[in-house]
Design a protein around this motif. Structure first.
Motif, mmCIF file in Angstrom:
data_model
loop_
_atom_site.group_PDB
_atom_site.id
_atom_site.type_symbol
_atom_site.label_atom_id
_atom_site.label_comp_id
_atom_site.label_asym_id
_atom_site.label_seq_id
_atom_site.Cartn_x
_atom_site.Cartn_y
_atom_site.Cartn_z
ATOM 1 N N GLY A 57 0.888 -1.134 0.195
ATOM 2 C CA GLY A 57 0.001 -0.064 0.161
ATOM 3 C C GLY A 57 0.907 1.261 0.062
ATOM 4 N N HIS A 58 0.190 2.401 -0.016
ATOM 5 C CA HIS A 58 0.616 3.744 0.027
ATOM 6 C C HIS A 58 1.114 4.256 1.238
ATOM 7 C CE1 HIS A 58 0.114 8.300 -0.229
ATOM 8 N NE2 HIS A 58 1.168 7.792 -1.055
ATOM 9 N N LEU A 59 2.350 5.009 1.543
ATOM 10 C CA LEU A 59 2.862 5.688 2.884
ATOM 11 C C LEU A 59 2.780 7.106 2.360
ATOM 12 C CD1 LEU A 59 5.719 3.418 3.559
ATOM 13 C CD2 LEU A 59 3.606 3.500 4.895
ATOM 14 N N ARG A 60 2.293 7.846 3.365
ATOM 15 C CA ARG A 60 2.366 9.485 3.226
ATOM 16 C C ARG A 60 2.429 9.897 4.657
ATOM 17 N NH1 ARG A 60 -2.016 13.525 0.879
ATOM 18 N NH2 ARG A 60 -0.735 15.706 0.971
ATOM 19 N N GLY A 101 3.430 13.886 5.777
ATOM 20 C CA GLY A 101 3.951 15.305 5.171
ATOM 21 C C GLY A 101 4.108 15.148 3.838
ATOM 22 N N LEU A 102 5.321 15.619 3.522
ATOM 23 C CA LEU A 102 5.596 15.581 1.828
ATOM 24 C C LEU A 102 6.271 14.339 1.347
ATOM 25 C CD1 LEU A 102 7.048 19.289 1.702
ATOM 26 C CD2 LEU A 102 4.819 18.563 1.192
ATOM 27 N N CYS A 103 6.525 13.553 2.367
ATOM 28 C CA CYS A 103 7.012 12.199 2.165
ATOM 29 C C CYS A 103 6.270 11.181 1.555
ATOM 30 C CB CYS A 103 7.816 11.711 3.346
ATOM 31 S SG CYS A 103 9.203 12.518 3.786
ATOM 32 N N GLU A 104 6.175 10.322 0.613
ATOM 33 C CA GLU A 104 5.538 9.378 -0.057
ATOM 34 C C GLU A 104 6.301 8.316 -0.406
ATOM 35 O OE1 GLU A 104 1.869 10.435 -2.080
ATOM 36 O OE2 GLU A 104 2.434 12.671 -1.949
ATOM 37 N N ALA A 105 5.665 7.201 -0.426
ATOM 38 C CA ALA A 105 6.222 5.882 -0.899
ATOM 39 C C ALA A 105 5.155 4.938 -1.011
ATOM 40 C CB ALA A 105 7.314 5.395 -0.053
ATOM 41 N N VAL A 106 5.290 3.817 -2.019
ATOM 42 C CA VAL A 106 4.355 2.593 -2.028
ATOM 43 C C VAL A 106 5.450 1.453 -1.604
ATOM 44 C CG1 VAL A 106 3.358 0.996 -3.505
ATOM 45 C CG2 VAL A 106 2.886 3.416 -3.662
ATOM 46 N N LEU A 159 -2.856 -0.002 -5.294
ATOM 47 C CA LEU A 159 -2.189 0.332 -4.066
ATOM 48 C C LEU A 159 -2.321 1.821 -3.565
ATOM 49 C CD1 LEU A 159 0.861 -1.911 -4.315
ATOM 50 C CD2 LEU A 159 -1.266 -2.467 -3.426
ATOM 51 N N GLY A 160 -2.587 2.596 -4.382
ATOM 52 C CA GLY A 160 -2.546 4.088 -4.072
ATOM 53 C C GLY A 160 -2.050 4.711 -5.484
ATOM 54 N N ASP A 161 -1.598 6.002 -4.886
ATOM 55 C CA ASP A 161 -0.699 6.581 -6.201
ATOM 56 C C ASP A 161 0.300 7.565 -5.632
ATOM 57 O OD1 ASP A 161 -2.065 8.841 -5.028
ATOM 58 O OD2 ASP A 161 -3.853 8.521 -6.162
ATOM 59 N N LEU A 162 1.013 8.230 -6.700
ATOM 60 C CA LEU A 162 2.353 8.824 -6.164
ATOM 61 C C LEU A 162 2.504 9.940 -7.181
ATOM 62 C CD1 LEU A 162 5.236 5.951 -5.629
ATOM 63 C CD2 LEU A 162 4.070 7.470 -3.991
ATOM 64 N N PRO A 163 2.954 11.106 -7.000
ATOM 65 C CA PRO A 163 3.557 12.162 -7.672
ATOM 66 C C PRO A 163 4.654 11.806 -8.269
ATOM 67 C CG PRO A 163 3.280 12.955 -5.490
ATOM 68 C CD PRO A 163 3.141 11.574 -5.491
ATOM 69 N N HIS A 184 3.992 17.603 -14.500
ATOM 70 C CA HIS A 184 3.714 17.149 -13.370
ATOM 71 C C HIS A 184 4.026 18.081 -11.905
ATOM 72 C CE1 HIS A 184 4.640 13.417 -15.291
ATOM 73 N NE2 HIS A 184 5.787 13.695 -15.510
ATOM 74 N N ASP A 185 4.205 19.254 -12.560
ATOM 75 C CA ASP A 185 4.547 20.545 -11.543
ATOM 76 C C ASP A 185 3.135 20.678 -10.795
ATOM 77 O OD1 ASP A 185 5.852 22.370 -10.266
ATOM 78 O OD2 ASP A 185 5.216 24.021 -11.638
ATOM 79 N N GLY A 186 3.636 20.532 -9.309
ATOM 80 C CA GLY A 186 2.274 21.004 -8.490
ATOM 81 C C GLY A 186 2.044 19.820 -7.919
ATOM 82 N N GLY A 187 2.247 18.370 -8.385
ATOM 83 C CA GLY A 187 2.161 17.215 -7.622
ATOM 84 C C GLY A 187 0.991 16.882 -7.081
ATOM 85 N N ARG A 188 0.829 16.395 -5.757
ATOM 86 C CA ARG A 188 -0.431 16.203 -5.385
ATOM 87 C C ARG A 188 -1.439 17.280 -5.234
ATOM 88 N NH1 ARG A 188 -2.547 11.652 -3.160
ATOM 89 N NH2 ARG A 188 -0.434 10.727 -3.687
ATOM 90 N N GLU A 189 -0.851 18.199 -4.645
ATOM 91 C CA GLU A 189 -1.835 19.545 -4.499
ATOM 92 C C GLU A 189 -2.571 19.864 -5.883
ATOM 93 O OE1 GLU A 189 0.150 22.686 -3.005
ATOM 94 O OE2 GLU A 189 0.620 21.911 -1.054
ATOM 95 N N HIS A 190 -2.147 19.618 -6.804
ATOM 96 C CA HIS A 190 -2.713 19.655 -8.310
ATOM 97 C C HIS A 190 -3.187 18.632 -8.794
ATOM 98 C CE1 HIS A 190 -0.571 23.551 -7.460
ATOM 99 N NE2 HIS A 190 -1.495 24.295 -8.533
ATOM 100 N N GLY A 191 -3.372 17.635 -8.137
ATOM 101 C CA GLY A 191 -3.919 16.286 -8.711
ATOM 102 C C GLY A 191 -3.151 15.499 -9.560
ATOM 103 N N ARG A 192 -1.873 15.859 -9.581
ATOM 104 C CA ARG A 192 -1.002 15.263 -10.622
ATOM 105 C C ARG A 192 -0.451 14.098 -9.740
ATOM 106 N NH1 ARG A 192 1.618 20.354 -13.977
ATOM 107 N NH2 ARG A 192 -0.321 21.063 -14.783
ATOM 108 N N VAL A 193 -1.033 13.033 -9.681
ATOM 109 C CA VAL A 193 -0.563 11.797 -9.076
ATOM 110 C C VAL A 193 -1.183 10.623 -9.976
ATOM 111 C CG1 VAL A 193 -0.794 12.599 -6.617
ATOM 112 C CG2 VAL A 193 -2.772 11.569 -7.649
ATOM 113 N N TYR A 194 -0.182 9.550 -9.854
ATOM 114 C CA TYR A 194 -0.321 8.484 -11.061
ATOM 115 C C TYR A 194 -0.350 6.975 -10.266
ATOM 116 C CZ TYR A 194 1.263 12.465 -13.202
ATOM 117 O OH TYR A 194 1.389 13.793 -13.738
ATOM 118 N N PRO A 195 -1.422 6.253 -10.728
ATOM 119 C CA PRO A 195 -1.840 5.076 -9.871
ATOM 120 C C PRO A 195 -0.630 4.129 -9.783
ATOM 121 C CG PRO A 195 -2.636 4.887 -12.058
ATOM 122 C CD PRO A 195 -2.277 6.286 -11.934
ATOM 123 N N VAL A 196 -0.484 3.353 -8.615
ATOM 124 C CA VAL A 196 0.393 2.183 -8.654
ATOM 125 C C VAL A 196 -0.253 1.065 -8.436
ATOM 126 C CG1 VAL A 196 2.385 1.469 -7.049
ATOM 127 C CG2 VAL A 196 2.125 3.836 -7.366
#
Length: 280
Positions: free
Chosen positions: A49-52, A54-59, A109-113, A249-261
């Motif tokens: 699954g997805h880990l988040r 703060g600004l740290c993210e991983a699968v 499993l989630g998504d990542l920017p 990809h600029d803006g990442g999660r805040e701008h919805g630019r995340v991609y499925p894992v």
């Protein structure tokens, strides 16, 4: 988008847990609470699954701990310069697809920017030892590079070698200097430019952290892929093209630019981890 996958290399995960992580925050996980490996182990044990935080993210996922795990990618043309960019990143996990699970239905499993600092694939416990952007040199060495309007004037006076750089033939500088020598040489360059020209020369000192080493390893790879060793384990990093990042990809999660894992079944019945980044 090309359906052809190219080999990027392989990693190993002797802990039995693999993470696909944003490179910019790997060394910050302990500061936010539990270590990356502790968090990843719990998630992997529950099926991945997805880990988040703060600004740290991983699968994180469970993988075979006794073999190389192949990493491949298909590509699509970047809208920035039409050069190939990763479209689907695929990692073989060394485990069979569960017999009671529908092979035609990927498990999300989630998504990542896309992290402008890069993306890292490696063993969860090994990455607990990752030295990041603001870390100290692991081997007491550093690289010095300089560029700008007066680069050729500086080269005529100070010399240096052509250092491979992202997508170009190179800029001037010196690799693998003791840190103190690297800092002294950079200070000399900066003082000369300020005295003679005022401005027009950029000088950088990059200590040999894991962050810098993976970026340096990928400077001349068409997809910015670099292989290094961290904590005794082979790790792969992907450094994203700045122009492509800015357009897609600029803006990442805040701008919805995340991609499925997802987890998916391979043609031979193996379990694959896929990160899908759609074309522009």
């Amino acid at each position: 988008m090309s359906d052809v996958f190219g080999d990027l290399g392989s990693v190993r995960a002797p802990s039995g847990v693999l993470v696909l992580a944003m490179a910019g925050g790997i060394d910050y996980w302990p500061d936010l609470g539990a270590s990356l490996s502790a968090r990843a182990g719990a998630v992997a044990a529950a099926g991945g699954g997805h880990l988040r935080d703060g600004l740290c993210e991983a699968v994180a996922v469970a993988v075979a701990d006794d073999r190389p795990l192949p990493v491949r990618a298909s590509t699509s043309p970047s809208p920035f310069d039409e050069e190939p960019a990763v479209a689907v990143l695929e990692i073989g996990l060394g485990l069979p697809w569960p017999a009671d699970r529908d092979r035609s239905a990927p498990v999300r499993l989630g998504d990542l920017p896309v992290d402008p600092c890069g993306t890292v694939i490696g063993d969860a416990m090994a990455l607990d030892r990752w030295t990041g952007l603001e870390g100290e040199s692991d081997d007491g060495l550093a690289d010095v590079t300089y560029w700008g309007r007066y680069e050729e004037d500086a080269y005529a006076l100070f010399g240096g070698e052509r250092v491979p750089w992202i997508g170009v033939d190179g800029i001037h500088g010196w690799l693998d200097l003791p840190v103190a020598e690297a800092e002294a040489r950079a200070a000399e360059l900066s003082a000369w430019c300020e005295r003679v020209h005022g401005r027009g020369l950029m000088v950088a000192v990059d200590e040999h952290t894991d962050f810098h080493r993976f970026q340096r390893a990928g400077f001349q790879h068409p997809l910015r892929v670099g292989a290094i060793e961290v904590g005794g384990c082979p790790v792969l990093g992907i450094g994203w093209d700045p122009g492509d990042y800015a357009m897609r990809h600029d803006g990442g999660r805040e701008h919805g630019r995340v991609y499925p894992v997802t987890l998916a079944a391979g043609d031979s019945g193996e379990t694959l981890l896929r990160w899908t980044i759609p074309p522009a």
